[in-house]
Design a protein around this motif. Sequence first.
Motif, mmCIF file in Angstrom:
data_model
loop_
_atom_site.group_PDB
_atom_site.id
_atom_site.type_symbol
_atom_site.label_atom_id
_atom_site.label_comp_id
_atom_site.label_asym_id
_atom_site.label_seq_id
_atom_site.Cartn_x
_atom_site.Cartn_y
_atom_site.Cartn_z
ATOM 1 N N VAL A 7 0.841 -1.190 0.000
ATOM 2 C CA VAL A 7 0.000 0.000 0.000
ATOM 3 C C VAL A 7 0.888 1.257 0.000
ATOM 4 O O VAL A 7 1.947 1.270 0.636
ATOM 5 C CB VAL A 7 -0.972 -0.018 1.210
ATOM 6 N N ASP A 8 0.471 2.247 -0.784
ATOM 7 C CA ASP A 8 1.167 3.546 -0.880
ATOM 8 C C ASP A 8 2.474 3.499 -1.668
ATOM 9 O O ASP A 8 3.177 4.511 -1.729
ATOM 10 C CB ASP A 8 1.461 4.155 0.508
ATOM 11 N N HIS A 9 2.806 2.365 -2.257
ATOM 12 C CA HIS A 9 4.038 2.345 -3.042
ATOM 13 C C HIS A 9 3.819 2.900 -4.452
ATOM 14 O O HIS A 9 4.779 3.122 -5.179
ATOM 15 C CB HIS A 9 4.646 0.932 -3.069
ATOM 16 N N GLY A 10 2.523 3.147 -4.809
ATOM 17 C CA GLY A 10 2.259 3.887 -6.041
ATOM 18 C C GLY A 10 1.564 3.113 -7.152
ATOM 19 O O GLY A 10 1.636 3.503 -8.319
ATOM 20 N N LYS A 11 0.854 2.032 -6.804
ATOM 21 C CA LYS A 11 0.156 1.225 -7.822
ATOM 22 C C LYS A 11 -0.872 2.065 -8.578
ATOM 23 O O LYS A 11 -0.893 2.085 -9.806
ATOM 24 C CB LYS A 11 -0.565 0.026 -7.160
ATOM 25 N N THR A 12 -1.715 2.774 -7.812
ATOM 26 C CA THR A 12 -2.773 3.571 -8.431
ATOM 27 C C THR A 12 -2.176 4.714 -9.244
ATOM 28 O O THR A 12 -2.602 4.971 -10.373
ATOM 29 C CB THR A 12 -3.693 4.150 -7.335
ATOM 30 N N SER A 13 -1.175 5.367 -8.675
ATOM 31 C CA SER A 13 -0.558 6.507 -9.371
ATOM 32 C C SER A 13 0.064 6.074 -10.695
ATOM 33 O O SER A 13 -0.019 6.788 -11.697
ATOM 34 C CB SER A 13 0.537 7.131 -8.513
ATOM 35 N N LEU A 14 0.676 4.897 -10.682
ATOM 36 C CA LEU A 14 1.338 4.411 -11.888
ATOM 37 C C LEU A 14 0.316 4.158 -12.999
ATOM 38 O O LEU A 14 0.503 4.594 -14.138
ATOM 39 C CB LEU A 14 2.098 3.123 -11.547
ATOM 40 N N ALA A 120 10.542 0.028 -9.856
ATOM 41 C CA ALA A 120 11.133 0.687 -8.681
ATOM 42 C C ALA A 120 10.674 2.135 -8.739
ATOM 43 O O ALA A 120 11.222 2.942 -9.493
ATOM 44 C CB ALA A 120 12.643 0.557 -8.716
ATOM 45 N N ASN A 121 9.650 2.438 -7.954
ATOM 46 C CA ASN A 121 8.914 3.703 -8.123
ATOM 47 C C ASN A 121 9.437 4.828 -7.213
ATOM 48 O O ASN A 121 10.112 4.570 -6.238
ATOM 49 C CB ASN A 121 7.428 3.438 -7.843
ATOM 50 N N LYS A 122 9.058 6.030 -7.579
ATOM 51 C CA LYS A 122 9.354 7.265 -6.834
ATOM 52 C C LYS A 122 10.823 7.672 -6.941
ATOM 53 O O LYS A 122 11.393 8.232 -6.009
ATOM 54 C CB LYS A 122 8.942 7.150 -5.346
ATOM 55 N N ILE A 123 11.442 7.391 -8.097
ATOM 56 C CA ILE A 123 12.849 7.774 -8.262
ATOM 57 C C ILE A 123 13.020 9.296 -8.187
ATOM 58 O O ILE A 123 14.097 9.786 -7.879
ATOM 59 C CB ILE A 123 13.448 7.259 -9.598
ATOM 60 N N ASP A 124 11.922 10.034 -8.437
ATOM 61 C CA ASP A 124 12.006 11.510 -8.365
ATOM 62 C C ASP A 124 12.287 12.008 -6.947
ATOM 63 O O ASP A 124 12.659 13.161 -6.764
ATOM 64 C CB ASP A 124 10.688 12.116 -8.870
ATOM 65 N N THR A 125 12.118 11.145 -5.941
ATOM 66 C CA THR A 125 12.354 11.579 -4.553
ATOM 67 C C THR A 125 13.824 11.425 -4.148
ATOM 68 O O THR A 125 14.185 11.736 -3.012
ATOM 69 C CB THR A 125 11.493 10.768 -3.563
ATOM 70 N N THR A 126 14.653 10.941 -5.075
ATOM 71 C CA THR A 126 16.083 10.830 -4.794
ATOM 72 C C THR A 126 16.641 12.229 -4.506
ATOM 73 O O THR A 126 16.360 13.161 -5.273
ATOM 74 C CB THR A 126 16.803 10.244 -6.033
ATOM 75 N N VAL A 188 11.241 3.934 -12.159
ATOM 76 C CA VAL A 188 10.185 4.799 -12.706
ATOM 77 C C VAL A 188 9.771 5.855 -11.687
ATOM 78 O O VAL A 188 10.089 5.755 -10.498
ATOM 79 C CB VAL A 188 8.900 4.003 -13.091
ATOM 80 N N SER A 189 9.042 6.840 -12.199
ATOM 81 C CA SER A 189 8.343 7.763 -11.314
ATOM 82 C C SER A 189 6.930 7.929 -11.827
ATOM 83 O O SER A 189 6.720 8.363 -12.963
ATOM 84 C CB SER A 189 9.020 9.129 -11.282
ATOM 85 N N ALA A 190 5.959 7.571 -10.997
ATOM 86 C CA ALA A 190 4.557 7.739 -11.384
ATOM 87 C C ALA A 190 4.203 9.224 -11.374
ATOM 88 O O ALA A 190 3.198 9.627 -11.948
ATOM 89 C CB ALA A 190 3.655 6.967 -10.431
ATOM 90 N N LEU A 191 5.045 10.027 -10.707
ATOM 91 C CA LEU A 191 4.768 11.459 -10.615
ATOM 92 C C LEU A 191 5.247 12.171 -11.878
ATOM 93 O O LEU A 191 4.524 12.946 -12.492
ATOM 94 C CB LEU A 191 5.480 12.030 -9.382
ATOM 95 N N THR A 192 6.486 11.922 -12.296
ATOM 96 C CA THR A 192 7.072 12.657 -13.424
ATOM 97 C C THR A 192 6.994 11.867 -14.735
ATOM 98 O O THR A 192 7.308 12.399 -15.796
ATOM 99 C CB THR A 192 8.567 12.945 -13.165
HETATM 100 P P1 GDP Z 1 -1.045 2.603 -3.876
HETATM 101 O O1 GDP Z 1 -1.600 2.476 -2.488
HETATM 102 O O2 GDP Z 1 0.067 1.627 -4.112
HETATM 103 O O3 GDP Z 1 -2.062 2.597 -4.959
HETATM 104 O O4 GDP Z 1 -0.289 4.037 -3.876
HETATM 105 P P2 GDP Z 1 -0.773 5.429 -4.478
HETATM 106 O O5 GDP Z 1 -0.707 5.425 -5.952
HETATM 107 O O6 GDP Z 1 -2.057 5.812 -3.839
HETATM 108 O O7 GDP Z 1 0.407 6.383 -3.976
HETATM 109 C C1 GDP Z 1 0.653 6.626 -2.600
HETATM 110 C C2 GDP Z 1 1.270 8.011 -2.423
HETATM 111 O O8 GDP Z 1 2.533 8.088 -3.055
HETATM 112 C C3 GDP Z 1 0.433 9.123 -3.040
HETATM 113 O O9 GDP Z 1 0.490 10.239 -2.182
HETATM 114 C C4 GDP Z 1 1.138 9.426 -4.346
HETATM 115 O O10 GDP Z 1 0.963 10.756 -4.759
HETATM 116 C C5 GDP Z 1 2.572 9.157 -3.993
HETATM 117 N N1 GDP Z 1 3.346 8.707 -5.167
HETATM 118 C C6 GDP Z 1 3.062 7.665 -5.981
HETATM 119 N N2 GDP Z 1 3.996 7.542 -6.935
HETATM 120 C C7 GDP Z 1 4.897 8.529 -6.727
HETATM 121 C C8 GDP Z 1 6.106 8.921 -7.394
HETATM 122 O O11 GDP Z 1 6.570 8.327 -8.364
HETATM 123 N N3 GDP Z 1 6.778 10.000 -6.867
HETATM 124 C C9 GDP Z 1 6.323 10.682 -5.770
HETATM 125 N N4 GDP Z 1 7.045 11.718 -5.340
HETATM 126 N N5 GDP Z 1 5.186 10.325 -5.139
HETATM 127 C C10 GDP Z 1 4.476 9.281 -5.604
#
Ligand code: GDP
Length: 344
Positions: A7-14, A120-126, A188-192
């Motif tokens: 949870v919160d690792h970015g599945k939905t965002s991706l 490997a998500n959220k690389i933009d937070t490096t 990857v970065s789901a954000l950028t």
């Molecule tokens: P899920 O629970 O795996 O579906 O995770 P979410 O997609 O809901 O993401 C959880 C949190 O991480 C949210 O606040 C997103 O905005 C944030 N997030 C997801 N992907 C990224 C990313 O690549 N970079 C950054 N900076 N934040 C991200």
Amino acid sequence: MAVLGHVDHGKTSLLDKIRGSAVSEGEAGAITQHIGATAVPLDTVSQMAGSLVKPEDFDLPGLLFIDTPGHHSFSTLRSRGGALADIAILVVDVNDSFQPQTEEAIDILKRTGTPFIVAANKIDTTPGWNPQEGAPIQKTYEEQSQRARSKLDEKLYEIIGELSERGFSSDFYWRVQNFQSNIGVVPVSALTGEGIPDLLGVLMGLSQRYMKDEMAIDVAGPGSGTVLEVKEERGFGATLDVVLYDGTIRAGDTIVVGGANDPIVTEVRALLQPRPNAEIRTEKRFDKVEEVRAAAGVKIAAPDLEDAMAGAPVRVVGDRDLDEVVREVEAELADIEVTTEEEG
Ligand code: GDP
């Protein structure tokens, strides 16, 4: 294919990012939204992935993403509806690395023999990262400072180490020659959107390799599916979001659904599909349809669905004996419970 992870690792965002960038390619038919799934056609994938996906190299219609199923729904989808969950993307937050649900997902992938890649998500937070919106990973990597690169490398090697402890050999995807014996790790970065072109490229390659025989689906028979989610909908009460992997379901059909107690026997009141371009706020978000054929996602409205469970089977009775179908659903539920205990 399906997206798994903690949870919160970015599945939905991706998934949102992939859908969003597909739609912003601006063409009609850039994606098709199903209940519980999104289809991205080959041309759109190729536009998004640039030189990494050349349409002439593939004889696939594109990619079908199942909306982040729970791990149990994935287990049943994988064992019963094979072709729909033929590949998985395991999302791992580079800052958090392996967490309990990552472990759970790995166990399921191992047990079901599902080929997968790691995003490997959220690389933009490096620290010190200089984002390059939507760029392929090697391009954005070149633009980073030495310090940011080594910070990222460190995090990626940690993930590779965790995989190795669980018996999976893995490497950065561009170094992987044989995806059957090695897990590709795609930063990857789901954000950028960085690394998304690479992710799509690898997924296309894997899909082509593991493509299942679509002809094995018997669309004429009574429908079989898996519940992805039980949802309250205004005007309909409890409804089921179902992936139908075999056969046909029609309004008025008698169905058996796995419930928290006994199997639920009920009659389909309405079959719903998302209305294209519907405003979220407007009342009518769904269109009623008379029948749905596999493979497809569908929302089922029917009485008595409150106790239905995500991951449970759904069966159309058709001209079979009701008791027989109830027993089949019971047996399948027992199966799911056994695997759940093993996981716990
Ligand atoms: P899920 O629970 O795996 O579906 O995770 P979410 O997609 O809901 O993401 C959880 C949190 O991480 C949210 O606040 C997103 O905005 C944030 N997030 C997801 N992907 C990224 C990313 O690549 N970079 C950054 N900076 N934040 C991200």
